[in-house]
Enzyme design. Structure first.
Site, PDB file in Angstrom:
ATOM      1  N   ASP A 171      -4.896   0.844  18.643  1.00 44.19           N
ATOM      2  CA  ASP A 171      -4.684   2.274  18.424  1.00 44.19           C
ATOM      3  C   ASP A 171      -3.200   2.529  18.164  1.00 44.19           C
ATOM      4  O   ASP A 171      -2.330   1.964  18.847  1.00 44.19           O
ATOM      5  CB  ASP A 171      -5.138   3.061  19.655  1.00 44.19           C
ATOM      6  N   ASN A 179       2.015  12.767  12.929  1.00 36.85           N
ATOM      7  CA  ASN A 179       1.458  13.708  11.949  1.00 36.85           C
ATOM      8  C   ASN A 179       2.126  15.076  12.050  1.00 36.85           C
ATOM      9  O   ASN A 179       2.457  15.705  11.030  1.00 36.85           O
ATOM     10  CB  ASN A 179      -0.051  13.870  12.172  1.00 36.85           C
ATOM     11  N   HIS A 184       0.770  14.909   7.385  1.00 38.88           N
ATOM     12  CA  HIS A 184      -0.396  14.039   7.266  1.00 38.88           C
ATOM     13  C   HIS A 184      -0.238  13.003   6.156  1.00 38.88           C
ATOM     14  O   HIS A 184      -0.856  11.931   6.226  1.00 38.88           O
ATOM     15  CB  HIS A 184      -1.649  14.877   7.024  1.00 38.88           C
ATOM     16  N   ASP A 188      -1.035   9.106   6.675  1.00 38.83           N
ATOM     17  CA  ASP A 188      -1.890   8.287   5.809  1.00 38.83           C
ATOM     18  C   ASP A 188      -1.158   7.018   5.367  1.00 38.83           C
ATOM     19  O   ASP A 188      -1.756   5.939   5.291  1.00 38.83           O
ATOM     20  CB  ASP A 188      -2.308   9.087   4.575  1.00 38.83           C
ATOM     21  N   GLU A 214      -7.045   6.850  14.005  1.00 38.01           N
ATOM     22  CA  GLU A 214      -5.974   5.857  14.037  1.00 38.01           C
ATOM     23  C   GLU A 214      -6.352   4.622  14.838  1.00 38.01           C
ATOM     24  O   GLU A 214      -5.500   3.837  15.249  1.00 38.01           O
ATOM     25  CB  GLU A 214      -4.691   6.479  14.615  1.00 38.01           C
TER      26      GLU A 214
END
Length: 296
Positions: A171, A179, A184, A188, A214
């Site tokens: 994770d 973010n 965002h 990504d 994630e």
């Protein structure tokens, strides 16, 4: 130099391409997943958040008029329309206009499209639809569905032959903060680059997948515990030292990793996943950026 002049400059000298009547763009990641837009008999295809676009993307990181695909003289190209977050082809930001080639990935905010213009476009389209059922559109590694099906098969096989099976859950630490701070688009980029970084060391008999958000998962069959832990530590260090960047800004990224050995007599994937997840949450509890295993 004007935009029109830039267009001419960028496409001059390119070979004339036979544009198939079935040429199209397909959404492989995002709110309109699986939808297809034909480019036949079109001069342009607009993409954006506004209702006036032919491809409407209801995403906060998509501008009202984000970009357009232009078809002229057998050449297909994409042009950014001054969007806030930019338009990307195969990970590179579009400056002015850029020609598209068969198989190119077009990223518009949080959506990704694939341009298809090969000999048998319908066949390519159906192949792409199948890929969507097993591959995550953003990271291009396997998705949760494929992971669960593979884990079930591997559990049955290793149990039958008495062989070790390990499940690694990974994770990204403080991903929500990343973010919120960098946007965002940056998030990504991190997920995509992280998946590519890890995937290059995944062996043929192993399965690496995006489990959700994630979180990632790696199925490791027939490897002894010390070697599994060593690989996880190596993976953690590689991520921590990798120069993740968005818009030339370095993004510090670390991961927490939990690993479980398949318990004797375990028959359900949910039981095995929970064992690995418990180790992952323990790694988070201990301060993140670390590996926790079930056998210690």
């Amino acid at each position: 130099m004007s935009v029109d002049e830039t267009l001419v400059t960028r496409v001059s000298g390119l070979p004339s391409l036979e544009l198939s009547e079935a040429a199209c763009v397909v959404c492989i990641y995002g709110p309109v997943l699986g939808q297809k837009w034909s480019l036949a008999d079109k001069k342009a295809l607009s993409l954006g958040r506004g209702e006036q676009n032919e491809v409407v993307l209801d995403l906060d990181n998509v501008s009202r008029r984000h970009c357009e695909i232009l078809i002229q003289d057998q050449i297909v190209q994409v042009r950014d329309l001054g969007s806030t977050n930019g338009t990307y082809v195969n990970g590179e930001e579009v400056q002015g206009a850029r020609p598209l080639q068969n198989g190119d990935h077009l990223k518009v905010g949080g959506a990704i499209f694939k341009y298809l213009a090969g000999g048998n476009v319908e066949s390519l389209y159906h192949e792409e639809i199948y890929r969507m059922t097993i591959v995550d559109g953003l990271t291009q590694i396997h998705n949760k569905r494929y992971f669960l099906e593979t884990l079930e098969r591997e559990m049955a096989r290793c149990s039958r032959f008495g062989r070790p099976l390990h499940l690694l859950m990974l994770d990204v630490d403080h991903f929500k903060n990343l973010n919120d701070t960098h946007g965002h688009i940056a998030g990504d980029v991190v997920l995509k680059d992280l998946a590519a970084l890890i995937d290059k060391d995944v062996r043929l008999e192993e399965t690496f997948a995006r489990y959700g958000g994630e979180e990632f998962a790696l199925i490791i069959p027939e490897v002894e515990e010390p070697k599994v832990e060593y690989r996880a530590e190596k993976m953690r260090k590689q991520v921590a030292s990798y120069p993740f960047k968005s818009e030339d800004q370095r993004l510090p990224v670390t991961v927490s990793i939990g690993i479980a050995t398949m318990p004797p007599g375990c028959k359900h994937t949910s039981t095995f996943i929970k064992a690995a997840d418990d180790c992952l949450y323990e790694a988070k509890r201990r301060g993140r950026n670390r590996v926790v295993v079930s056998w210690k």
